[in-house]
Design an enzyme around this catalytic site. Structure first.
Site, PDB file in Angstrom:
ATOM      1  N   TYR A 293      -6.552 -34.108 -28.642  1.00  0.00           N
ATOM      2  CA  TYR A 293      -5.278 -33.462 -28.955  1.00  0.00           C
ATOM      3  C   TYR A 293      -4.677 -32.876 -27.686  1.00  0.00           C
ATOM      4  O   TYR A 293      -5.343 -32.163 -26.944  1.00  0.00           O
ATOM      5  CB  TYR A 293      -5.502 -32.368 -29.993  1.00  0.00           C
ATOM      6  CG  TYR A 293      -4.250 -31.888 -30.652  1.00  0.00           C
ATOM      7  CD1 TYR A 293      -3.836 -32.421 -31.863  1.00  0.00           C
ATOM      8  CD2 TYR A 293      -3.472 -30.908 -30.066  1.00  0.00           C
ATOM      9  CE1 TYR A 293      -2.679 -31.980 -32.479  1.00  0.00           C
ATOM     10  CE2 TYR A 293      -2.315 -30.463 -30.664  1.00  0.00           C
ATOM     11  CZ  TYR A 293      -1.923 -31.002 -31.870  1.00  0.00           C
ATOM     12  OH  TYR A 293      -0.764 -30.563 -32.470  1.00  0.00           O
TER      13      TYR A 293
ATOM     14  N   GLY B 209      -0.491 -26.623 -37.817  1.00  0.00           N
ATOM     15  CA  GLY B 209       0.173 -25.801 -36.822  1.00  0.00           C
ATOM     16  C   GLY B 209      -0.540 -24.474 -36.634  1.00  0.00           C
ATOM     17  O   GLY B 209      -0.684 -23.713 -37.593  1.00  0.00           O
TER      18      GLY B 209
ATOM     19  N   SER C 127       2.423 -26.347 -34.100  1.00  0.00           N
ATOM     20  CA  SER C 127       2.370 -27.789 -33.845  1.00  0.00           C
ATOM     21  C   SER C 127       2.979 -28.642 -34.940  1.00  0.00           C
ATOM     22  O   SER C 127       3.132 -29.856 -34.752  1.00  0.00           O
ATOM     23  CB  SER C 127       0.924 -28.222 -33.600  1.00  0.00           C
ATOM     24  OG  SER C 127       0.497 -27.824 -32.324  1.00  0.00           O
TER      25      SER C 127
ATOM     26  N   ASN D 179      -1.179 -31.036 -26.148  1.00  0.00           N
ATOM     27  CA  ASN D 179       0.160 -30.447 -26.202  1.00  0.00           C
ATOM     28  C   ASN D 179       1.038 -30.946 -25.053  1.00  0.00           C
ATOM     29  O   ASN D 179       2.251 -31.111 -25.213  1.00  0.00           O
ATOM     30  CB  ASN D 179       0.058 -28.926 -26.146  1.00  0.00           C
ATOM     31  CG  ASN D 179      -0.549 -28.346 -27.386  1.00  0.00           C
ATOM     32  OD1 ASN D 179       0.002 -28.447 -28.475  1.00  0.00           O
ATOM     33  ND2 ASN D 179      -1.718 -27.721 -27.239  1.00  0.00           N
TER      34      ASN D 179
END
Length: 383
Positions: A183, A330, A83, A185
């Site tokens: 969060y 990440g 990430s 993605n």
């Protein structure tokens, strides 16, 4: 991206070149101790790069790059940054905003008509800012590998951004746009699609042309559908809840993680990027201010990152010694990356760990706490 059990995130001055100094010659004993502490938790390989006010870097390593051969961790090794990719994607989007080709207040429907709809999802209500800041309310439905058996079956699976966005549309939103924080993605996969729509180029081409080449980030790449990491690297391992430690180095996670987490890089390249971003070398002043306009994080992240706020692709967290640092984490199968730059831009650190400890919640939290302690010790050393 594959997610840890409790976390929802799968994170140099242009005129100078950082010089890596061998740990035995220059690394403080505290830095080596903190790297060894991660190794002692079960992380197979650790690489830490610290850069000071003079632009010079030092690197320490701990553990091994391969549990079978016991070869040492390379100080310039490559790894899946997961990430951390989001910050480069966000920077590209904000550059487009600075060029007048987009506004952070434009709706997703305006740029990608008909893509976000159904089951209460409404692209007319979700802005580019919402996507950048994880306030869209979109539900993540990412593929998951949670055992050695599922790794064997699914490590070479491929998914397009469009397919993964469509999976999200099968779910109701988690909350109304702008009314919460979670969060996501999926939001960054949509931002990759936005970049392509506006420029005609894939997101990674724009990242390469706008960021990687200008900064000389020669070891940062998007592997596409290749499951391999080329060049020197530590092998990636996953400690699953069942099945023990598993070598998960070769997989296609990066391919489908795309604009949300697909890049491969080095600690030197990431350090150069975050220092340049912090110094305002990549964005115009208005977008630099937007980058740092944060909202409080919520959920598990608020527990492991007390006081953290989320800007537009960049987080901020207070230091116990005063001041704060910016960062983006990440997490992806086999690799955990952490980074930090102090608010005054004088000190930075990038940590690559080639093991994800997910056999228990406690072990996952211990890894997160240990790397947070390392960051605190590095950034507070001379304050």
């Amino acid at each position: 991206m594959r997610k840890p059990a409790f976390l929802a995130f799968a994170a140099v001055a242009l005129t100078s070149v950082a010089t890596a100094v061998p740990a035995s010659a220059a690394a403080p004993s505290t830095l080596q101790r903190d790297a060894d502490a991660l190794r002692d938790l079960g992380v197979t390989g650790v690489q830490v790069r610290v850069t000071g006010p003079d632009g010079r870097s030092r690197v320490v390593t701990s553990g091994v790059a391969d549990v079978r051969t016991k070869r040492p961790v390379p100080s310039n090794g490559r790894f899946r940054v997961a990430s951390v990719t989001k910050t480069l994607t966000a920077t590209t989007v904000l550059q487009l905003v600075g060029e007048g080709r987009l506004s952070v207040d434009d709706t997703v429907e305006h740029v990608l008509p008909g893509v976000v709809q159904g089951n209460g999802n409404d692209g007319r209500k979700i802005t580019i800012r919402n996507l950048l800041q994880h306030t869209s309310g979109l539900h993540d439905d990412m593929p998951s590998i949670d055992s050695p058996e599922s790794y064997a079956l699914h490590r070479l699976d491929t998914h397009t951004a469009e397919e993964l966005v469509a999976r999200s549309m099968n779910h109701k939103p988690d909350f109304e746009p702008g009314k919460g924080w979670h969060y996501c993605n999926t939001g960054y996969l949509l931002l990759g699609m936005v970049i392509k729509k506006l420029t005609g180029n894939p997101w990674d081409t724009e990242v390469r042309n706008r960021i990687l080449r200008p900064l000389g980030m020669d070891h940062t790449t998007f592997p596409g559908e290749s499951p391999r990491i080329t060049g020197p690297h530590a092998r990636g391992y996953q400690l699953f809840e069942t099945g023990g430690l598993t070598d998960v180095t070769e997989n296609r996670d990066s391919a489908w993680a795309g604009a949300a987490g697909g890049l491969i890089s080095t600690t030197a390249d990431l350090d150069r990027f975050f220092r340049a971003l912090d110094a305002g070398r990549l964005l115009r002043p208005a977008q630099q201010r937007e980058l740092r306009r944060g909202v409080p994080v919520q959920g598990p992240q608020a527990v492991v990152w007390p006081g953290a706020t989320d800007g537009l692709g960049l987080f901020s967290r207070p230091l116990t010694c005063g001041g704060s640092y910016s960062f983006h984490p990440g997490d992806i199968l086999g690799y955990k990356t952490r980074n930090a730059v102090t608010s005054d831009g004088r000190r930075s650190v990038v940590i690559s760990m080639s093991t994800m400890l997910e056999d228990s919640l406690d072990h996952t939290v211990q890894q997160e706490d240990a790397v947070s302690a390392l960051i605190e010790n590095v950034l507070c050393t001379t304050r």
